[in-house]
Design a protein around this motif. Structure first.
Motif: not given
Length: 344
Positions: A256-284
């Motif tokens: 699960p830790e490796a999956v969470a890292e894969a989600f959190e590290s997935f790159p975004g794109i430098d466009l105005h409407s793209s979020p700084e982090q595309l996938i945000e992971v919750f531990e709860e």
């Protein structure tokens, strides 16, 4: 200098959300609003029953709505955002493209056409190369690009992140907000104290669109991803935010830790409407939740949580705002990509 843009189907639910997002946009200036003949000639304030949770933007309320016809839209409009019903879009969007307009469309028609880019900029920006194929084959001067269905776009970023582990099979069960059906799509008598375990055509869209989005483009065509995808789609009494339970079979066996890292590290794109982090992971274990988490990244991020390993791969939940990331915001992000790549 801002690019002058128009909204096709400006009075509908997604059209209103487009206007809300476009009005303050640094690169786009609203210059044309279209709707049905019944609304043409009226001010936007009178033609649209405004339902977005902010006032009608200044300068838009008193603009005159025109018919959804290429001859009614000014020639200097560089980009059109379409939120037309699919039946109308299938007939009208090609007319605008033939007239030389570039159309970024949220409508479902044509998404799976071989020469139409179906694009999430953070996932498959290279598929924009299909525009050249489209222009060669259809003789169009403009271009037509699509964003995927709101339920598809919630899940696909997480699948793209998991593909490093060998994505083999996916099953998803959705809990979809009523706003995904439009203002008149689900009555209160249908949905209050209820869940509707079927949404017509939705499962097929998730099963086909996801494979095109994750597919590879060789410069001439897109080869669909080989993963098998099956979906069960349900309407629930939440206002906004599609929550999805996903089971993914993988070739590898990540923790699960490796999956969470894969989600959190997935790159975004430098466009105005793209979020700084595309996938945000919750531990709860009880997150994400629609009411709490649908507005992450200005409504453009995907939330994930509940990550657990299975005997074949991983199980998790994901969530996105269906009218922001899943509709209007997705079309605008595609428009930003088109601008960045110089297509208009």
């Amino acid at each position: 200098m801002s690019t002058r843009v128009g909204v096709l189907g400006a009075t509908g639910a997604v059209g209103q959300r487009l206007i809300q997002l476009l009005a303050p946009h640094p690169d786009f200036e609203i210059a044309a609003l279209t709707a049905s003949g019944a609304s043409a000639g009226r001010t936007y304030r009178d033609a649209a029953k405004w339902r977005v949770d902010s006032p009608i933007p200044e300068g838009v309320a008193d603009a005159t709505v025109v018919e959804t016809d290429p001859e009614a839209v000014p020639d200097d409009v560089g980009l059109l955002f379409s939120s037309l019903p699919s039946g109308v879009g299938a007939a009208v969007e090609p007319e605008f493209v033939e007239a030389g307009y570039v159309v970024s469309s949220n409508s479902s028609n044509g998404r799976m056409d071989d020469d139409v880019p179906l694009t999430i900029p953070e996932i498959n920006a290279d598929h924009l190369g299909l525009i050249e194929v489209q222009r060669d084959e259809r003789g169009w001067d403009g271009a037509l690009i699509k964003n995927p269905n709101c339920s598809t776009i919630t899940m696909v970023p997480t699948l793209a992140a998991l593909d490093r582990f060998g994505l083999d099979r996916v099953h998803v069960s959705t809990l979809q907000a009523v706003s995904g059906a439009g203002y008149s799509g689900v009555t209160s008598m249908e949905i209050i104290d209820n869940v509707i375990p079927h949404i017509g055509g939705e499962a097929d869209k998730m099963e086909t669109e996801s494979r095109k989005l994750l597919g590879s483009f060789d410069g001439a065509e897109v080869s669909l991803h080989e993963a098998d995808v099956s979906a069960s789609c349900n309407r629930v009494p939440t206002l906004d935010g599609h929550l999805e339970n996903v089971w993914a079979d993988l070739d590898e066996d990540p923790a699960p830790e490796a999956v969470a890292e894969a989600f959190e590290s997935f790159p975004g794109i430098d466009l105005h409407s793209s979020p700084e982090q595309l996938i945000e992971v919750f531990e709860e274990p009880d997150r994400p939740q629609p009411r709490l988490d649908r507005n992450l990244g200005g409504g453009m991020a995907v939330a994930a949580g509940g990550i657990e390993t299975t005997n074949r791969g991983v199980q998790f939940n994901c969530l996105a705002h269906n009218t922001m990331r899943g509709a209007a915001g997705a079309s605008i992000l595609n428009g930003e990509l088109l601008l960045e790549e110089g297509y208009f």
